[in-house]
Design a protein around this motif. Structure first.
Motif, mmCIF file in Angstrom:
data_model
loop_
_atom_site.group_PDB
_atom_site.id
_atom_site.type_symbol
_atom_site.label_atom_id
_atom_site.label_comp_id
_atom_site.label_asym_id
_atom_site.label_seq_id
_atom_site.Cartn_x
_atom_site.Cartn_y
_atom_site.Cartn_z
ATOM 1 N N ALA A 80 0.710 -1.011 -0.246
ATOM 2 C CA ALA A 80 -0.075 -0.005 -0.149
ATOM 3 C C ALA A 80 0.817 1.362 0.111
ATOM 4 C CB ALA A 80 -0.776 -0.030 1.028
ATOM 5 N N ALA A 81 2.204 1.250 0.897
ATOM 6 C CA ALA A 81 2.806 2.310 0.676
ATOM 7 C C ALA A 81 3.546 2.550 -0.490
ATOM 8 C CB ALA A 81 3.921 2.273 1.697
ATOM 9 N N GLN A 82 3.951 1.463 -1.236
ATOM 10 C CA GLN A 82 4.475 1.793 -2.703
ATOM 11 C C GLN A 82 3.522 2.234 -3.759
ATOM 12 O OE1 GLN A 82 5.612 -2.427 -3.285
ATOM 13 N NE2 GLN A 82 7.854 -2.024 -2.151
ATOM 14 N N LYS A 83 2.461 1.983 -3.473
ATOM 15 C CA LYS A 83 1.368 2.258 -4.405
ATOM 16 C C LYS A 83 1.082 3.901 -4.240
ATOM 17 C CE LYS A 83 -1.502 -2.052 -5.049
ATOM 18 N NZ LYS A 83 -2.762 -2.589 -4.772
ATOM 19 N N ILE A 84 1.116 4.085 -2.960
ATOM 20 C CA ILE A 84 1.136 5.743 -2.536
ATOM 21 C C ILE A 84 2.103 6.420 -3.209
ATOM 22 C CG2 ILE A 84 1.319 7.495 -0.576
ATOM 23 C CD1 ILE A 84 -0.780 5.628 1.026
ATOM 24 N N THR A 85 3.530 5.893 -3.000
ATOM 25 C CA THR A 85 4.728 6.480 -3.704
ATOM 26 C C THR A 85 4.235 6.662 -5.260
ATOM 27 O OG1 THR A 85 6.053 5.355 -2.049
ATOM 28 C CG2 THR A 85 7.275 6.352 -3.890
ATOM 29 N N GLY A 86 3.499 5.617 -5.875
ATOM 30 C CA GLY A 86 3.348 5.738 -7.119
ATOM 31 C C GLY A 86 2.324 6.557 -7.777
ATOM 32 N N GLY A 87 1.588 7.385 -6.524
ATOM 33 C CA GLY A 87 0.720 8.368 -7.024
ATOM 34 C C GLY A 87 -0.806 7.835 -6.434
ATOM 35 N N ASP A 88 -0.936 6.436 -6.391
ATOM 36 C CA ASP A 88 -2.259 6.114 -6.046
ATOM 37 C C ASP A 88 -2.673 6.184 -4.502
ATOM 38 O OD1 ASP A 88 -4.942 4.923 -5.770
ATOM 39 O OD2 ASP A 88 -4.152 2.984 -6.550
ATOM 40 N N LEU A 89 -3.342 7.623 -4.228
ATOM 41 C CA LEU A 89 -3.406 7.790 -2.746
ATOM 42 C C LEU A 89 -4.510 7.087 -1.997
ATOM 43 C CD1 LEU A 89 -2.833 11.593 -3.043
ATOM 44 C CD2 LEU A 89 -1.090 9.722 -2.977
ATOM 45 N N GLN A 90 -5.396 6.609 -2.773
ATOM 46 C CA GLN A 90 -6.558 5.808 -2.075
ATOM 47 C C GLN A 90 -6.269 4.530 -1.647
ATOM 48 O OE1 GLN A 90 -9.353 7.105 -1.156
ATOM 49 N NE2 GLN A 90 -9.787 8.817 -2.512
ATOM 50 N N GLN A 91 -5.611 4.341 -0.577
ATOM 51 C CA GLN A 91 -5.170 2.988 0.004
ATOM 52 C C GLN A 91 -5.346 3.021 1.555
ATOM 53 O OE1 GLN A 91 -3.554 0.729 -1.993
ATOM 54 N NE2 GLN A 91 -3.698 2.219 -3.546
ATOM 55 N N GLN A 92 -6.144 1.857 1.768
ATOM 56 C CA GLN A 92 -6.438 1.298 3.135
ATOM 57 C C GLN A 92 -5.877 -0.326 3.299
ATOM 58 O OE1 GLN A 92 -8.795 3.522 5.560
ATOM 59 N NE2 GLN A 92 -7.391 4.924 3.895
ATOM 60 N N VAL A 93 -5.393 -0.281 4.423
ATOM 61 C CA VAL A 93 -4.958 -1.657 4.852
ATOM 62 C C VAL A 93 -5.974 -2.340 5.885
ATOM 63 C CG1 VAL A 93 -2.566 -1.137 4.278
ATOM 64 C CG2 VAL A 93 -3.525 -0.700 6.608
ATOM 65 N N ALA A 94 -5.948 -3.390 6.037
ATOM 66 C CA ALA A 94 -6.971 -4.177 7.114
ATOM 67 C C ALA A 94 -6.155 -4.035 8.453
ATOM 68 C CB ALA A 94 -6.990 -5.668 6.586
#
Length: 266
Positions: free
Chosen positions: A1-15
């Motif tokens: 999820a952190a890697q996706k945010i780094t790539g610009g995909d900010l809509q991330q939620q973890v369980a």
């Protein structure tokens, strides 16, 4: 999820499956992700709002200038006055944006000093008296006697009062009244700008200090004035409240730190 945010995909939620340190980390991550996404969306919306608000005056100016250049229209005083009014609108927008940006970044330069409250309100009223008379609105000052001074930046506080008075005059019908008031409230002074205008509903009140927020009822102006007011008051260690009902007028209350009781300005 952190890697996706780094790539610009900010809509991330973890369980989050535990209440230990890893669970707390997951909750903090989800909150961070939500705030990032919200901030990014606000930035995109603000950019779109700025572009929209700049387009209207620029279109008017370009249309008149092009027509005058081509000889379709003569450069009459009335048309030049219209162009100048649109230029002034652009200048106000740029200045409001500059102030808002500096205030939100904590970089707003303040020159705090002892300010006599009644004199401050009288100056603000005098500056807008002619405009009030043109609108057919009574502009008056009410202030308790022997008030302590406030500790604030005079230029910025006058900017706040100017924005609030301008709005009050804009939405108060002919024959109405705008009142500037001041009184003590504990260790603070309360400056009030109240009007007998059209008022606002509850949903509008919730968003009134958001940059570029407008409705069909409050579509005049740049949508930056009240956001600037909020940030200036906050930077002066104060806070602002607003009370309003449709058809019953509006009251803005500015709470600013005052000086000690022994310092009295007569």
């Amino acid at each position: 999820a952190a890697q996706k945010i780094t790539g610009g995909d900010l809509q991330q939620q973890v369980a989050v499956r535990s209440r230990d340190e890893i669970g707390e980390l997951g909750q903090a991550f989800n909150q961070m992700s939500s705030q990032l996404a919200r901030s990014n969306e606000m930035r995109r919306q603000m950019t779109a709002d700025i572009a929209h608000d700049l387009r209207t005056p620029l279109t008017v100016i370009a249309g008149y200038v092009e027509s005058m250049r081509d000889g379709v229209l003569a450069p009459t005083p009335q048309r030049l006055e219209t162009i100048y009014a649109e230029i002034e609108r652009l200048q106000r927008m740029v200045e409001d944006l500059r102030t808002l940006t500096r205030a939100e970044a904590g970089e707003l330069t303040l020159n705090r000093q002892n300010l006599p409250v009644e004199r401050l309100l009288q100056q603000a009223a005098a500056a807008f008296q002619h405009q009030a008379e043109q609108h057919g609105v009574q502009l008056r000052v009410q202030a308790t006697e022997n008030l302590p001074a406030v500790w604030a930046d005079e230029t910025r506080l006058m900017q706040v009062l100017g924005n609030l008075i301008t709005n009050a005059l804009r939405y108060t019908p002919e024959g109405g009244q705008v009142t500037l008031n001041a009184a003590r409230d504990g260790d603070r002074m309360v400056l009030q700008v109240s009007d007998t205008g059209s008022g606002m509903d509850r949903e509008t009140l919730k968003r009134i200090f958001e940059p570029f927020f407008t409705t069909k009822e409050i579509e005049k102006g740049t949508g930056l004035g009240l956001a600037t007011v909020f940030d200036i008051v906050t930077n002066n260690n104060g806070f602002i409240n607003v009370y309003s009902e449709l058809g019953q007028g509006t009251v803005f209350e500015i709470h600013i730190p005052r000086l000690a009781d022994e310092i009295i300005v007569k």
